[in-house]
Design a protein around this motif. Structure first.
Motif, PDB file in Angstrom:
ATOM      1  N   HIS A  27       0.742  -1.203  -0.139  1.00  0.00           N
ATOM      2  CA  HIS A  27       0.033   0.003   0.046  1.00  0.00           C
ATOM      3  C   HIS A  27       0.954   1.410  -0.160  1.00  0.00           C
ATOM      4  O   HIS A  27       0.220   2.260  -0.105  1.00  0.00           O
ATOM      5  N   GLY A  28       2.064   1.264   0.174  1.00  0.00           N
ATOM      6  CA  GLY A  28       3.067   2.466   0.265  1.00  0.00           C
ATOM      7  C   GLY A  28       2.978   3.039   1.460  1.00  0.00           C
ATOM      8  O   GLY A  28       2.534   2.658   2.506  1.00  0.00           O
ATOM      9  N   TRP A  29       3.610   4.318   1.490  1.00  0.00           N
ATOM     10  CA  TRP A  29       3.832   5.277   2.604  1.00  0.00           C
ATOM     11  C   TRP A  29       2.524   5.962   2.979  1.00  0.00           C
ATOM     12  O   TRP A  29       1.886   6.507   2.117  1.00  0.00           O
ATOM     13  N   GLU A  30       2.249   6.201   4.403  1.00  0.00           N
ATOM     14  CA  GLU A  30       1.140   7.061   4.495  1.00  0.00           C
ATOM     15  C   GLU A  30       1.490   7.758   5.838  1.00  0.00           C
ATOM     16  O   GLU A  30       2.088   7.348   7.008  1.00  0.00           O
ATOM     17  N   PRO A  31       1.051   9.026   6.023  1.00  0.00           N
ATOM     18  CA  PRO A  31       1.250   9.883   7.110  1.00  0.00           C
ATOM     19  C   PRO A  31       0.190   9.529   8.149  1.00  0.00           C
ATOM     20  O   PRO A  31      -1.025   9.799   7.738  1.00  0.00           O
ATOM     21  N   LEU A  32       0.614   8.955   9.490  1.00  0.00           N
ATOM     22  CA  LEU A  32      -0.422   8.770  10.149  1.00  0.00           C
ATOM     23  C   LEU A  32      -0.144   9.460  11.736  1.00  0.00           C
ATOM     24  O   LEU A  32       1.175   9.415  12.226  1.00  0.00           O
ATOM     25  N   GLY A  33      -1.116   9.648  12.599  1.00  0.00           N
ATOM     26  CA  GLY A  33      -1.084  10.066  14.017  1.00  0.00           C
ATOM     27  C   GLY A  33      -1.284   8.989  14.827  1.00  0.00           C
ATOM     28  O   GLY A  33      -1.605   7.611  14.272  1.00  0.00           O
ATOM     29  N   PRO A  34      -1.024   8.872  16.070  1.00  0.00           N
ATOM     30  CA  PRO A  34      -1.007   8.002  17.101  1.00  0.00           C
ATOM     31  C   PRO A  34      -2.575   7.288  16.970  1.00  0.00           C
ATOM     32  O   PRO A  34      -2.621   6.020  17.043  1.00  0.00           O
ATOM     33  N   GLU A  35      -3.666   8.198  16.715  1.00  0.00           N
ATOM     34  CA  GLU A  35      -4.937   7.471  17.071  1.00  0.00           C
ATOM     35  C   GLU A  35      -5.252   6.965  15.694  1.00  0.00           C
ATOM     36  O   GLU A  35      -6.167   6.328  15.628  1.00  0.00           O
ATOM     37  N   GLU A  36      -4.603   7.162  14.643  1.00  0.00           N
ATOM     38  CA  GLU A  36      -4.836   6.275  13.544  1.00  0.00           C
ATOM     39  C   GLU A  36      -4.140   5.200  13.091  1.00  0.00           C
ATOM     40  O   GLU A  36      -4.478   4.098  12.188  1.00  0.00           O
ATOM     41  N   PHE A  37      -2.912   4.904  13.735  1.00  0.00           N
ATOM     42  CA  PHE A  37      -1.886   3.936  13.587  1.00  0.00           C
ATOM     43  C   PHE A  37      -2.587   2.455  13.750  1.00  0.00           C
ATOM     44  O   PHE A  37      -2.671   1.913  12.707  1.00  0.00           O
ATOM     45  N   GLU A  38      -3.133   2.089  14.924  1.00  0.00           N
ATOM     46  CA  GLU A  38      -3.665   0.744  15.138  1.00  0.00           C
ATOM     47  C   GLU A  38      -4.810   0.388  14.299  1.00  0.00           C
ATOM     48  O   GLU A  38      -5.028  -0.523  13.710  1.00  0.00           O
ATOM     49  N   PRO A  39      -5.741   1.392  13.972  1.00  0.00           N
ATOM     50  CA  PRO A  39      -6.875   1.147  13.261  1.00  0.00           C
ATOM     51  C   PRO A  39      -6.538   0.747  11.860  1.00  0.00           C
ATOM     52  O   PRO A  39      -7.263   0.084  11.093  1.00  0.00           O
ATOM     53  N   ARG A  40      -5.590   1.508  11.302  1.00  0.00           N
ATOM     54  CA  ARG A  40      -5.247   1.348   9.818  1.00  0.00           C
ATOM     55  C   ARG A  40      -4.452  -0.201   9.684  1.00  0.00           C
ATOM     56  O   ARG A  40      -4.963  -0.746   8.760  1.00  0.00           O
ATOM     57  N   ILE A  41      -3.542  -0.354  10.871  1.00  0.00           N
ATOM     58  CA  ILE A  41      -3.142  -1.847  10.757  1.00  0.00           C
ATOM     59  C   ILE A  41      -4.095  -2.909  10.785  1.00  0.00           C
ATOM     60  O   ILE A  41      -4.064  -3.564   9.974  1.00  0.00           O
ATOM     61  N   HIS A  42      -5.013  -2.598  11.593  1.00  0.00           N
ATOM     62  CA  HIS A  42      -6.120  -3.644  11.589  1.00  0.00           C
ATOM     63  C   HIS A  42      -7.136  -3.516  10.220  1.00  0.00           C
ATOM     64  O   HIS A  42      -7.711  -4.806   9.864  1.00  0.00           O
ATOM     65  N   GLN A  43      -7.224  -2.620   9.813  1.00  0.00           N
ATOM     66  CA  GLN A  43      -8.003  -2.357   8.385  1.00  0.00           C
ATOM     67  C   GLN A  43      -7.356  -3.050   7.318  1.00  0.00           C
ATOM     68  O   GLN A  43      -7.975  -3.804   6.790  1.00  0.00           O
ATOM     69  N   LEU A  44      -5.963  -2.821   7.336  1.00  0.00           N
ATOM     70  CA  LEU A  44      -5.269  -3.739   6.118  1.00  0.00           C
ATOM     71  C   LEU A  44      -4.743  -4.965   6.476  1.00  0.00           C
ATOM     72  O   LEU A  44      -4.798  -5.952   5.769  1.00  0.00           O
ATOM     73  N   PHE A  45      -4.655  -5.275   7.875  1.00  0.00           N
ATOM     74  CA  PHE A  45      -4.137  -6.798   8.120  1.00  0.00           C
ATOM     75  C   PHE A  45      -4.777  -7.024   9.611  1.00  0.00           C
ATOM     76  O   PHE A  45      -4.227  -6.817  10.708  1.00  0.00           O
ATOM     77  N   PRO A  46      -6.084  -7.739   9.374  1.00  0.00           N
ATOM     78  CA  PRO A  46      -6.999  -7.801  10.649  1.00  0.00           C
ATOM     79  C   PRO A  46      -6.175  -8.532  11.696  1.00  0.00           C
ATOM     80  O   PRO A  46      -6.377  -8.389  12.946  1.00  0.00           O
TER      81      PRO A  46
END
Length: 73
Positions: A27-46
Motif C-alpha cells: 500500500h505504500g507510505w502514509e502519514p499517520l497520527g497515533p490515533e490512526e495507527f492501530e486502526p489502519r493496521i487492523h484495516q489492512l491486516f486484521p
C-alpha cells in the motif's frame, strides 16, 4: 506467506510534523497520527498484532509520536 518479513515499517521520528510516515506492504507510505495507527493496521491486516516487533518495525523510538496540540497546523 513469509512470516519474518515486516508488513509495517514506521519511519524515523521527526519533530516538524504530528505524523510519522508508515509503510504498509502493498500500500505504500502514509502519514499517520497515533490515533490512526492501530486502526489502519487492523484495516489492512486484521490478524496482525501491532506490537509484534518482527512484523511491525520502527526505525527508532517505538510507539513515540511527535508532540501535537489541537489547533496547531
Amino acid at each position: 506467506m513469509e512470516t519474518n518479513k515486516p508488513l509495517v515499517e514506521v519511519a524515523e521520528f521527526r519533530t516538524d510534523s504530528r505524523y510519522r510516515l508508515v509503510r504498509f506492504e502493498g500500500h505504500g507510505w502514509e502519514p499517520l497520527g497515533p490515533e490512526e495507527f492501530e486502526p489502519r493496521i487492523h484495516q489492512l491486516f486484521p490478524d496482525l498484532d501491532p506490537h509484534d516487533p518482527v512484523r511491525v518495525q520502527w526505525a527508532d523510538r517505538p510507539w513515540e509520536w511527535p508532540a501535537w496540540h489541537p489547533g496547531e497546523a
